[in-house]
Design an enzyme around this catalytic site. Sequence first.
Site, PDB file in Angstrom:
ATOM      1  N   HIS A 288      50.344 -21.114 -13.261  1.00  0.00           N
ATOM      2  CA  HIS A 288      49.266 -21.086 -13.447  1.00  0.00           C
ATOM      3  C   HIS A 288      49.123 -22.159 -15.199  1.00  0.00           C
ATOM      4  CE1 HIS A 288      45.186 -21.507 -15.570  1.00  0.00           C
ATOM      5  NE2 HIS A 288      44.593 -20.899 -14.190  1.00  0.00           N
ATOM      6  N   HIS A 331      43.654 -12.620 -19.956  1.00  0.00           N
ATOM      7  CA  HIS A 331      44.629 -12.560 -21.549  1.00  0.00           C
ATOM      8  C   HIS A 331      43.880 -11.949 -22.689  1.00  0.00           C
ATOM      9  CE1 HIS A 331      41.894 -16.122 -21.164  1.00  0.00           C
ATOM     10  NE2 HIS A 331      42.492 -16.523 -22.477  1.00  0.00           N
ATOM     11  N   GLU A 337      36.808 -17.498 -28.279  1.00  0.00           N
ATOM     12  CA  GLU A 337      36.103 -19.130 -27.685  1.00  0.00           C
ATOM     13  C   GLU A 337      35.009 -18.263 -26.781  1.00  0.00           C
ATOM     14  OE1 GLU A 337      39.009 -17.949 -23.666  1.00  0.00           O
ATOM     15  OE2 GLU A 337      41.091 -17.963 -24.203  1.00  0.00           O
ATOM     16  N   TYR A 346      32.264 -21.347 -11.839  1.00  0.00           N
ATOM     17  CA  TYR A 346      34.029 -21.621 -12.595  1.00  0.00           C
ATOM     18  C   TYR A 346      34.435 -20.413 -11.703  1.00  0.00           C
ATOM     19  CZ  TYR A 346      36.995 -19.956 -16.507  1.00  0.00           C
ATOM     20  OH  TYR A 346      37.678 -20.335 -17.333  1.00  0.00           O
ATOM     21  N   HIS A 361      34.029 -14.750 -26.058  1.00  0.00           N
ATOM     22  CA  HIS A 361      35.187 -13.791 -25.899  1.00  0.00           C
ATOM     23  C   HIS A 361      36.123 -14.414 -27.768  1.00  0.00           C
ATOM     24  CE1 HIS A 361      35.057 -14.642 -21.519  1.00  0.00           C
ATOM     25  NE2 HIS A 361      34.384 -13.370 -21.824  1.00  0.00           N
ATOM     26  N   HIS A 367      39.963 -10.374 -21.498  1.00  0.00           N
ATOM     27  CA  HIS A 367      39.191 -10.965 -21.054  1.00  0.00           C
ATOM     28  C   HIS A 367      39.923 -12.072 -19.754  1.00  0.00           C
ATOM     29  CE1 HIS A 367      39.844 -13.813 -23.862  1.00  0.00           C
ATOM     30  NE2 HIS A 367      39.443 -15.419 -22.607  1.00  0.00           N
TER      31      HIS A 367
END
Length: 437
Positions: A288, A331, A337, A346, A361, A367
């Site tokens: 990813h 992460h 963010e 989402y 976040h 998160h």
Amino acid sequence: MPLDYMPGFGNDFETEALPGALPQGQNSPQRAPYGLYAEQLSGSPFTAPRGTNERSWLYRIRPSVKHSGRFSPLSLDGWKSAPHVDQHSLPLAQLRWDPVPMPTTPTDFLAGMKTMTTAGDVHTQVGMATHVYAVNADMGDDFFFNADAELLIVPQVGALRIATELGVMEVAPKEICVIPRGMVFTVSLLDGEARGYVCENYGAKFTLPDRGPIGANCLANPRDFKTPVAAFEDLEKPCRLIVKWCGGFHATTLEASPLDVVAWHGNYAPYKYDLTTFSPVGAILFDHPDPSIFTVLTAPSGEEGTANIDFVIFPERWMVAEHSFRPPWYHRNIMSEFMGLIYGRYDAKEEGFVPGGMSLHNMMLPHGPDAFGFEKASRAELKPEKLSGTMAFMFETRFPQHLTRYAAELDSLQDTYLDCWSGLKKRFDGTIEGNWD
């Protein structure tokens, strides 16, 4: 009105509403055509390098000094600027909100602007603020410009008609627009009511990110950015000009509309962009990639590779990676963010994060996918899959985002957001396979 293609950031382009209104070969002739006034609007210092030097020449019915009377202070209580550290009882946490409700009394774009977070310092032109707007009325005879920042507007419900000095833009959900610092505009509604998000950028202007090894194509392509063609109002009627300057608001009464630019040329202009024209890239074998591959616009800071703001989207796309956990991984991040959902779901938060909602976040707070999303992605058959019917975005900044009292006390704040991770189980049992029962 139709819009011209914006051929590329930094390039000059031109438009006129009357034939011959744009002087050729000279910016400020002794007598401009049609009895117009020549005026330069600068978005950078005069001596900025050519690649970042921004200015436009405007040929208008009245010079701007005729649109600037004696100012009086004005209160817009919902709109805050950094540094702004509100006193509230909400502790540090990962946060998420449902959509703010539509107003029940007449509320225009300025009155409907509510600040969620602030970061940096408006006085030294670093950082940003995030806002949400919910409106049901036109601005009418009110006009506005922001001397502090450029505005990135992200509609979520309802289309906006934004009339600026340089022309008109109609901006609907799935589109964005950017209004430069100092540009006069007014907002009217095309669908009766509207809601959306705004990023107020105090720092270096938004530009396209470097593509690096990606090369010449993909992500946001310059040809898809559009600026308005010239359009003018020759209206002599009382109206009001409102200015945001160093976090405060000031108003003055005008005798005529300030949207009287008949022609212009240059590279300092408002623009719009259709988010569905973004050409995403991604992993086509395994793993990813970082979310930075979805950056539409970036506002650089003084530190290379670390943005004052990144505007990132998570659009419809194909997922094809093998042997991989496909949603965003867990992460912690030096960046802060602020996310919003324009439509759809989402993939990392299929429940609880709804269109019109928001999440925050802040720097170094962990998160990632909720328990349901983790279970689903960990057990899914990894065949090519189209992630369709979705559009989320992120305002990401290198600075901590301070919560306003308005955001902390919103009824739509989800008190149970942290519970979305409570179902994550311990799977370590000393065997290489782990415990997936």
